[in-house]
Design a protein around this motif. Structure first.
Motif, PDB file in Angstrom:
ATOM      1  N   TYR A 225       0.684   4.350  -2.674  1.00  0.00           N
ATOM      2  CA  TYR A 225       0.467   5.766  -2.360  1.00  0.00           C
ATOM      3  C   TYR A 225       1.548   6.637  -3.005  1.00  0.00           C
ATOM      4  O   TYR A 225       1.273   7.738  -3.483  1.00  0.00           O
ATOM      5  CB  TYR A 225       0.459   5.987  -0.847  1.00  0.00           C
ATOM      6  CG  TYR A 225      -0.697   5.321  -0.132  1.00  0.00           C
ATOM      7  CD1 TYR A 225      -1.973   5.339  -0.677  1.00  0.00           C
ATOM      8  CD2 TYR A 225      -0.498   4.662   1.079  1.00  0.00           C
ATOM      9  CE1 TYR A 225      -3.029   4.718  -0.028  1.00  0.00           C
ATOM     10  CE2 TYR A 225      -1.552   4.044   1.730  1.00  0.00           C
ATOM     11  CZ  TYR A 225      -2.812   4.068   1.173  1.00  0.00           C
ATOM     12  OH  TYR A 225      -3.850   3.454   1.820  1.00  0.00           O
TER      13      TYR A 225
ATOM     14  N   HIS B  52      -9.700   2.791   0.632  1.00  0.00           N
ATOM     15  CA  HIS B  52      -8.381   3.422   0.613  1.00  0.00           C
ATOM     16  C   HIS B  52      -8.188   4.254  -0.652  1.00  0.00           C
ATOM     17  O   HIS B  52      -7.566   5.316  -0.621  1.00  0.00           O
ATOM     18  CB  HIS B  52      -7.282   2.358   0.724  1.00  0.00           C
ATOM     19  CG  HIS B  52      -7.164   1.757   2.088  1.00  0.00           C
ATOM     20  ND1 HIS B  52      -7.998   0.766   2.525  1.00  0.00           N
ATOM     21  CD2 HIS B  52      -6.308   2.021   3.129  1.00  0.00           C
ATOM     22  CE1 HIS B  52      -7.665   0.427   3.766  1.00  0.00           C
ATOM     23  NE2 HIS B  52      -6.653   1.169   4.155  1.00  0.00           N
TER      24      HIS B  52
ATOM     25  N   ALA C 286      -7.492   8.330  -0.559  1.00  0.00           N
ATOM     26  CA  ALA C 286      -6.276   8.874  -1.165  1.00  0.00           C
ATOM     27  C   ALA C 286      -6.600   9.885  -2.258  1.00  0.00           C
ATOM     28  O   ALA C 286      -5.977  10.949  -2.339  1.00  0.00           O
ATOM     29  CB  ALA C 286      -5.423   7.736  -1.737  1.00  0.00           C
TER      30      ALA C 286
ATOM     31  N   ALA D  97      -8.268   6.214   8.301  1.00  0.00           N
ATOM     32  CA  ALA D  97      -7.835   7.022   7.163  1.00  0.00           C
ATOM     33  C   ALA D  97      -6.673   7.940   7.510  1.00  0.00           C
ATOM     34  O   ALA D  97      -6.028   8.482   6.606  1.00  0.00           O
ATOM     35  CB  ALA D  97      -9.006   7.847   6.625  1.00  0.00           C
TER      36      ALA D  97
ATOM     37  N   HIS E 147       0.828  -1.207   0.000  1.00  0.00           N
ATOM     38  CA  HIS E 147       0.000   0.000   0.000  1.00  0.00           C
ATOM     39  C   HIS E 147       0.864   1.260   0.000  1.00  0.00           C
ATOM     40  O   HIS E 147       0.531   2.251  -0.667  1.00  0.00           O
ATOM     41  CB  HIS E 147      -0.943   0.014   1.206  1.00  0.00           C
ATOM     42  CG  HIS E 147      -2.240  -0.679   0.947  1.00  0.00           C
ATOM     43  ND1 HIS E 147      -3.307  -0.610   1.805  1.00  0.00           N
ATOM     44  CD2 HIS E 147      -2.643  -1.451  -0.092  1.00  0.00           C
ATOM     45  CE1 HIS E 147      -4.315  -1.310   1.316  1.00  0.00           C
ATOM     46  NE2 HIS E 147      -3.931  -1.835   0.176  1.00  0.00           N
TER      47      HIS E 147
ATOM     48  N   VAL F  57      -3.613   6.804   5.839  1.00  0.00           N
ATOM     49  CA  VAL F  57      -3.575   7.116   4.412  1.00  0.00           C
ATOM     50  C   VAL F  57      -3.016   8.511   4.185  1.00  0.00           C
ATOM     51  O   VAL F  57      -2.125   8.724   3.350  1.00  0.00           O
ATOM     52  CB  VAL F  57      -4.985   7.001   3.788  1.00  0.00           C
ATOM     53  CG1 VAL F  57      -4.959   7.425   2.317  1.00  0.00           C
ATOM     54  CG2 VAL F  57      -5.514   5.574   3.918  1.00  0.00           C
TER      55      VAL F  57
END
Length: 305
Positions: A64, A250, A254, A121, A60, A124
């Motif tokens: 990102y 997610h 983002a 979150a 992940h 994130v």
């Protein structure tokens, strides 16, 4: 989402009122410098350490980084093409690129994303900032500002990475990867410090907003900024995210983080490199208020797409 934006608007309005009334003789600039310094040197590192130390980092995190760098590069290219097509002068072109490409992923994004999606979150947003948007800003962003501006004492853009958030992120990732357990007493202290960061960020944003920065002379430059910031960049981020290995929640968090208005830090870049600071200040004010309409629309699209 609407309830979250109402709360954020009220906190922002407190900063605007402070700017007008100046309690205890403290100007908006004086107050903002102190508050943002506290956030930058204490509260933000505490939040980064708390989140990244206990986050399950893996594929992940790479996603990102790819999403952030890809989306920011897309916005930079869009702004450059518009500036080239309409023959913006260098100082305004550099300003428009910075205002169009770099979103307020943390100071506004963190409280909105966390309130909208939930505590999970926060990870994130922190990862989108410290391993994606911020490194891009302090390398590519600085090179853009230097190219179109005028710096008296050139410095390596990599020196900007020598900052508390980056050192804290490196420490947190090392502790995370090393499997070092976080003591309960330390976690409690970090969480209490972290809780103070979001409201101070939003209040500081209100201190920075100023309708006096809005000028008819700069209106032609606002249209491309608004189109890229509120429409093209979020759409590009959504398209890229749909091709990455991110689940729907997610992915939505983002992309919505990248749809935030222009970052506050850009005014520092404009001052340092002698770009058009009034134009950038206007972009922050206009995109922040425009986001009150755009963010709910993007949230609705993302959660139903």
């Amino acid at each position: 989402m609407n309830s979250t934006l109402i709360q954020m608007t009220l906190l922002t309005a407190c900063g605007v009122v402070w700017r007008l009334l100046q309690p205890a003789g403290l100007s908006a600039m004086q107050t903002r410098v102190v508050l943002t310094s506290v956030v930058y040197y204490l509260l933000m590192p505490a939040m980064i350490l708390d989140v990244l130390w206990q986050t399950d980092m893996g594929i992940h995190s790479l996603q990102y980084t790819l999403l952030g760098w890809g989306s920011l590069s897309f916005a930079v290219v869009c702004a450059w093409l518009i500036g080239w097509l309409f023959r913006f002068d260098n100082k305004r072109l550099g300003t428009v690129i910075l205002a169009s490409a770099f979103p307020n992923v943390t100071y506004l994004g963190l409280p909105i994303i966390e309130q909208t999606f939930g505590p999970w979150a926060r990870s994130v947003v922190i990862q989108m900032d410290v391993i994606s948007a911020a490194p891009y800003l302090f390398t590519v962003g600085l090179l853009i500002a230097r190219h179109y501006g005028d710096e008296e004492k050139p410095r390596s853009p990599w020196l900007a990475l020598n900052a508390p958030p980056f050192w804290t992120a490196a420490l947190a990732i090392a502790l995370n990867m090393g499997g070092v357990p976080a003591p309960d007493w330390l976690v409690g202290a970090l969480q209490k410090l972290s809780a103070a960061a979001a409201p101070l960020m939003i209040f500081s944003l209100g201190l920075a907003l100023d309708w006096r920065t809005i000028s008819w002379r700069n209106m032609p430059y606002m249209l491309p900024v608004l189109l890229i910031k509120m429409l093209a960049m979020p759409f590009g981020a959504w398209f890229l995210a749909s091709h990455l290995a991110l689940d729907a929640p997610h992915q939505a968090a983002a992309v919505l983080d990248l749809a935030m208005p222009s970052m506050l830090l850009g005014i520092v870049f404009c001052d340092r490199f002698r770009l058009d600071s009034p134009l950038y200040a206007m972009a922050v004010t206009v995109t922040t208020f425009a986001s009150l309409l755009a963010l709910p629309l993007w949230h609705g699209f993302l959660v139903h797409s």
